[in-house]
Design a protein around this motif. Structure first.
Motif: not given
Length: 732
Positions: A431-433, A453-466, A654-659
């Motif tokens: 979902e990150r891409p 919405d509710i789900g893993c994609h709700a984490l996109a409300t945080f940075e870097p996507f906001s 643009l990514s926000g990937c932890p690695t």
């Protein structure tokens, strides 16, 4: 243990095995059960002769349903029907079986959001009442660490006339309360709710098991005839008002009589009988820990101040409470959350009985939030200072003030608050891409309103996507944009997962948008599972036979199931595009097309990408088996050429990937740190795709790491090594 096999089933977490937990369910008379609280509750259901179990997954009670679904073979042997429901409303509706028939049923979900979804069915169930025991096991997700809105289940029990159990977090007591819950439901004809806080679900302990009971009416002992028609069993006018009278005149008195007869609420005597504490059962362990800080309790629960533990928080028993409070200098009511339902009712009971004992609660304790030991200690200190200050050890004030001083010292030493560490998507999450592509699309078309919405994609409300202006319920994103999109100059995007689509989104969102001819954009993440609740299977999960024969395939499997696409076509969706999430530039172009298309109507983008957790669970055992056999294994890893990296870090934003993170620049003449890919990279390719889509610096490289290479690969590597070393020396 009898017949005991594991059988995979649709909606089961087949990649996550609960084989040991299933064995615990089959323990018999006199054997000792060891494990978590939620598994003890599951065992208690079987010991109580439950006929049917349903529910919707969601922490902290997921294991109850997950374990039972995987134990289908054993459930069939007992005659217990298990149903993984599409949402909480369908689970609650299952309890309708207990209205007419003497069958015991249990359903489960995470509250309060699940109870909100189930509210309609619960109201219609509580009105006519039940004949067979009906138990609703809810995960009370309340407090600062909760994953949902800050509300309590208590209000639903009050409004609908359902008993509410809040058992002391001790496995033996929790099991007893399950069995009493069924009996209490049958004695009072009321549905019973059993709330379990997160700590109660995960508390570990033991109890002496009993044999599981095959229900009298079950899938193995069928009903011969349906019940005779009885209009009084319908939640339908004009009999709903007589139902209300029955609640007050018969059901509540019967429930109170059962509580008192079986002593479901527990009294722990203490030597200081002039004081007392009334506490919700679920808070008992924390209260004992607090009293230990005051030297007023020991590790085994022996207390100096009498405690009345309310394992049943609704209905309250007036006689129990007034007898406990009578003659005391003061009583402290410890009730978590607000409003203070129990405290208000207790105050009313005392006044009506002319008991003048002072009652304290929210005046001394925090008005809201989870009651930790420190918060309880603050309230208890104030209480004792008012009535028995000599009982306050000096160490308590030092402990409380020391905690405050330590926090102040840490803040002063840091000089500034610690940086926020918001939760994020998993490494390689498909979902990150898409949210990276959405950021790029916004650069082209301008800012857009995003209904999340509710789900893993709700984490996109945080940075870097906001990204995401609203979240109004599971599967409700498309419905929630209906008020704003007609008044917006630019089209609104609604984001929904495949779990949310089946839970609620298809009817409340898609059907409504099509019916009203709305010009809307819906983005559906098709990752194959309800991932945020534990990667349970759904109707659009890749078929079992596909998964069984595809363990050696590293590509995504979600494209093998077209249920979502077929459902949308059947509803009449005319504009639909399917994209692979990792193709960032293609996703960007598709988003731009949906936002600027001349087509007026619902536009659906299905973003396919298998949940990375499930993909790794599928691939890792296969790769390990190949290595064990000495066979060739190739995996992909991405990296950053530090000599090329410019240090502007646009790739990270643009990514926000932890690695994908930072490290010191190896060039002593440059001060900006460079990007680097650390261990943990799963080779999803997002960093490279972002660099291509956003035209970033060409510093990313793709490497194939080969283990157990073939002979010609070893030879080629030996020939290449001197050449590479020479080129490196020339470059340096």
């Amino acid at each position: 243990m009898g017949f005991l096999r594991q059988q995979s089933s649709k909606r089961s977490t087949v990649e996550i095995s609960f084989s040991q937990e299933i064995k615990s369910l089959a323990l018999g008379q006199g054997q000792t059960f060891h494990g978590e609280g939620i598994l003890a509750i599951t065992k208690a259901l079987l010991q109580s002769g439950v006929s049917y179990v349903g529910g919707y997954q969601g922490a902290p009670v997921s294991h109850l349903l997950d374990v039972m679904v995987q134990a289908k073979g054993y459930m069939d042997e007992l005659g217990v029907h298990v149903e993984a429901c599409s949402n909480e409303a369908s689970a609650a509706a299952m309890l309708g079986a207990s209205i007419h028939y003497p069958v015991r049923g249990a359903v489960t979900w995470k509250s309060i959001v699940g109870t909100n979804v189930a509210a309609d069915a619960l109201s219609y169930l509580a009105s006519p009442g039940v004949k067979g025991g009906a138990l609703i096991v809810v995960g009370e997700d309340y407090g600062e660490g909760a994953s949902v809105t800050q509300e309590r289940t208590h209000a639903y029990a009050l409004k609908s006339g359902m008993c509410l159990l809040d058992p002391r977090p001790d496995l033996a007591r929790m099991v007893d309360m399950v069995e009493h819950g069924f009996a209490m439901s049958e004695a009072s004809n009321m549905p019973v709710m059993l709330e379990l806080r997160i700590r109660a679900c995960h508390v570990r302990g033991s109890f002496v098991a009993r044999d599981n009971q095959s229900p009298r009416i079950s899938t193995r002992q069928l009903l011969e005839e349906p019940a005779a028609f009885d209009y009084m069993k319908l939640a339908h006018p004009p009999v709903t008002f007589p139902h209300e009278k029955l609640k007050v005149e018969q059901r509540l008195p019967a429930a109170r009589a059962y509580v008192r007869k079986h002593q479901l609420n527990e009294l722990f005597e203490g030597k200081h009988k002039d004081l007392g504490i009334v506490v919700q059962g679920g808070l008992y362990n924390t209260l004992i820990r607090t009293l230990q800080q005051f030297d007023l309790a020991d590790a085994f629960g022996a207390t100096d101040i009498p405690i009345l533990v309310l394992n049943v928080t609704y209905p309250l028993v007036p006689e129990e409470l007034t007898e406990f409070c009578l003659g005391k200098r003061a009583v402290l009511m410890m009730e978590e959350g607000q409003p203070e339902f129990i405290e208000q009712e207790l105050a009313t009971l005392l006044r009506r009985k002319d008991v003048q004992t002072p009652l304290h609660g929210k005046d001394l304790l925090a008005p809201a939030g989870e009651y930790t030991a420190e918060l309880m200690a603050n309230g208890l200190e104030k209480f004792l200072r008012l009535y028995r200050s000599e009982m306050l050890p000096a160490s308590v004030s030092g402990w409380l003030s020391g905690n405050r001083e330590r926090r102040a010292a840490i803040a002063q030493a840091l000089g500034q608050p610690l940086p926020a560490r918001p939760p994020g998507m998993c490494i390689g999450c498909p979902e990150r891409p898409v949210f990276a592509a959405l950021k790029l699309a916004k650069q082209q078309v301008g800012e857009v309103h995003v209904a999340a919405d509710i789900g893993c994609h709700a984490l996109a409300t945080f940075e870097p996507f906001s990204s995401g202006q609203t979240i109004l319920g599971y599967g409700m994103s498309l419905a929630s944009r209906a008020g704003v999109s007609p008044m917006m100059n630019r089209r609104v995007i609604s984001v929904m997962g495949d779990g949310g689509f089946w839970h609620n989104g298809m009817l409340t969102g898609v059907q409504s948008a099509l019916f009203n001819g709305d010009d809307a954009v819906l983005l559906i993440f098709k990752n194959g599972y309800t991932s945020a609740t534990g990667t349970q299977d759904i109707i659009s999960t890749p078929d079992e036979d596909v998964k069984a024969h595809a363990s050696n395939k590293q590509e995504s499997l979600v494209h093998t199931n077209k249920t979502i696409e077929n459902a949308l076509q059947g509803l009449g969706v005319k504009w639909m595009r399917t994209v692979t999430t990792y193709e960032v530039d293609k996703v960007r172009k598709t988003l731009v097309e949906a936002l600027t298309s001349d087509f007026s109507g619902l536009k659906v983008i299905i973003a396919e990408g298998e949940c990375q957790l499930e993909r790794q669970r599928r691939i890792k055992p296969w790769l390990a088996s190949l290595l064990k056999q000495g066979r060739r294994v190739e995996r992909v890893k991405y990296g950053v050429d530090e000599d090329v990296c410019t240090g502007d870090h646009a790739c990270i934003r643009l990514s926000g990937c932890p690695t994908l993170t930072l490290k010191d620049n190896p060039d002593p003449l440059k001060v900006d740190p460079v990007a680097t890919v650390v261990d943990g990279c799963v080779g999803c390719g997002l960093c490279g795709a972002n660099a291509h889509a956003a035209t970033l610096c060409p510093s990313f490289y793709r490497a194939e790491v080969v283990q157990n290479p073939r002979w010609h690969e070893r030879l080629l590597a030996r020939l290449r090594r001197p050449l590479v070393q020479k080129l490196q020396s020339i470059a340096s």
